[in-house]
Motif scaffolding. Structure first.
Motif, PDB file in Angstrom:
ATOM      1  N   UNK A 180      23.121 -62.496 -21.670  1.00  0.00           N
ATOM      2  CA  UNK A 180      22.730 -61.684 -20.717  1.00  0.00           C
ATOM      3  C   UNK A 180      21.192 -62.958 -20.067  1.00  0.00           C
ATOM      4  N   UNK A 181      21.420 -62.131 -18.650  1.00  0.00           N
ATOM      5  CA  UNK A 181      20.498 -63.138 -17.552  1.00  0.00           C
ATOM      6  C   UNK A 181      19.898 -61.457 -17.162  1.00  0.00           C
ATOM      7  N   UNK A 182      19.173 -61.916 -16.867  1.00  0.00           N
ATOM      8  CA  UNK A 182      17.501 -61.345 -16.329  1.00  0.00           C
ATOM      9  C   UNK A 182      16.900 -62.265 -15.566  1.00  0.00           C
TER      10      UNK A 182
ATOM     11  N   UNK B 273      14.892 -68.259 -10.220  1.00  0.00           N
ATOM     12  CA  UNK B 273      14.162 -66.775 -11.231  1.00  0.00           C
ATOM     13  C   UNK B 273      14.736 -66.165 -11.885  1.00  0.00           C
ATOM     14  N   UNK B 274      15.410 -67.055 -12.858  1.00  0.00           N
ATOM     15  CA  UNK B 274      16.419 -66.146 -13.173  1.00  0.00           C
ATOM     16  C   UNK B 274      16.994 -67.031 -14.977  1.00  0.00           C
ATOM     17  N   UNK B 275      16.793 -66.288 -16.092  1.00  0.00           N
ATOM     18  CA  UNK B 275      16.942 -66.925 -17.257  1.00  0.00           C
ATOM     19  C   UNK B 275      18.079 -66.416 -18.010  1.00  0.00           C
ATOM     20  N   UNK B 276      18.563 -66.776 -18.899  1.00  0.00           N
ATOM     21  CA  UNK B 276      19.453 -66.353 -20.326  1.00  0.00           C
ATOM     22  C   UNK B 276      19.720 -66.318 -21.214  1.00  0.00           C
ATOM     23  N   UNK B 277      20.108 -65.814 -21.765  1.00  0.00           N
ATOM     24  CA  UNK B 277      19.604 -65.046 -23.450  1.00  0.00           C
ATOM     25  C   UNK B 277      21.371 -65.354 -24.100  1.00  0.00           C
ATOM     26  N   UNK B 278      21.512 -65.097 -25.177  1.00  0.00           N
ATOM     27  CA  UNK B 278      22.805 -65.300 -25.922  1.00  0.00           C
ATOM     28  C   UNK B 278      22.795 -64.290 -27.350  1.00  0.00           C
TER      29      UNK B 278
ATOM     30  N   UNK C 237       7.627 -55.938 -16.293  1.00  0.00           N
ATOM     31  CA  UNK C 237       9.454 -55.809 -16.509  1.00  0.00           C
ATOM     32  C   UNK C 237      10.405 -56.323 -15.920  1.00  0.00           C
ATOM     33  N   UNK C 238      11.372 -56.531 -15.943  1.00  0.00           N
ATOM     34  CA  UNK C 238      12.678 -56.923 -15.594  1.00  0.00           C
ATOM     35  C   UNK C 238      13.546 -56.530 -15.356  1.00  0.00           C
ATOM     36  N   UNK C 239      14.731 -57.056 -14.990  1.00  0.00           N
ATOM     37  CA  UNK C 239      15.947 -56.841 -15.111  1.00  0.00           C
ATOM     38  C   UNK C 239      17.241 -57.031 -15.613  1.00  0.00           C
ATOM     39  N   UNK C 240      17.980 -56.080 -15.729  1.00  0.00           N
ATOM     40  CA  UNK C 240      19.783 -57.250 -16.375  1.00  0.00           C
ATOM     41  C   UNK C 240      20.300 -57.463 -14.982  1.00  0.00           C
ATOM     42  N   UNK C 241      20.266 -58.361 -14.886  1.00  0.00           N
ATOM     43  CA  UNK C 241      21.789 -59.270 -14.146  1.00  0.00           C
ATOM     44  C   UNK C 241      22.928 -59.202 -14.007  1.00  0.00           C
TER      45      UNK C 241
END
Length: 201
Positions: A121-123, A154-159, A106-110
């Motif tokens: 959104x970046x996670x 340590x983070x990535x983003x999607x559109x 699991x990961x969180x929305x940053x």
């Protein structure tokens, strides 16, 4: 096997917990449940689960301790909206990417940021998944097949386009919310063949 193309958004109608085990009943569109039977698979927020009961307009699944502990099911609440996808038929059209329904973590929305007609959104992600997430590669978040826009240490983003927001439960996500994450299966195999080595993208 799944494709990550969400077919419907269901609603949690019952959660019967016993320790780390649970039975969850979800209301879903009747078209999605047409010919759906006990023993069939359903990806629920990206988690592959088996139907133990099917009624008109809803179905029930067992959630085992390992799944309960490793996914967002431990935080699932009554009336929560969940992404649903039935297993891909052998003669189905393949439009997403290979999604096993086996959540890695699991990961969180940053960060949530609007960008004209899209929402970025970046996670965050743990070091154990480094090398499995690459820019322009595929990733499944809450079971949704998405393209990775950017990747950091340590983070990535999607559109997300408006259609993706309205046809999934992404439109309800807030900063800090937890989501299920499954990296691309091909990336896992490549990393395994390289002996677990990771390379910066």
């Amino acid at each position: 096997m799944f494709t990550g193309l969400i077919q419907a958004v269901g609603t949690v109608k019952s959660i019967q917990r016993s320790g780390q085990h649970a039975q969850v009943t979800i209301a879903a569109d009747s078209k999605l449940l047409e010919d759906y039977q006990i023993g069939d698979s359903m990806a629920i927020n990206g988690v592959c689960l088996t139907a133990i009961q099917v009624n008109e307009g809803n179905f029930t699944v067992d959630v085992m301790p390992t799944t309960f502990d490793k996914t967002t099911f431990k935080q699932l609440a009554f009336d929560a909206r969940v992404n649903l996808e039935r297993a891909m038929p052998a003669n189905g059209r393949f439009e997403g990417h290979i999604v096993a329904g086996h959540v890695d973590t699991t990961t969180r929305v940053k960060i949530i940021r609007e960008n004209e007609n899209s929402v970025q959104m970046t996670f965050v992600y743990p070091a154990s998944l480094q090398g499995q997430i690459v820019a322009e590669g595929s990733i499944a978040i809450n079971g949704t097949s998405l393209t990775v826009a950017t990747v950091g240490a340590n983070e990535f983003s999607i559109s997300l386009i408006p259609h993706s927001l309205t046809q999934t439960n992404f439109g309800q996500l807030k900063i800090g919310d937890q989501v299920n994450l499954e990296t691309d299966m091909l990336a896992k195999y490549v990393q395994s063949l390289l002996g677990g080595k990771t390379y910066a993208s």
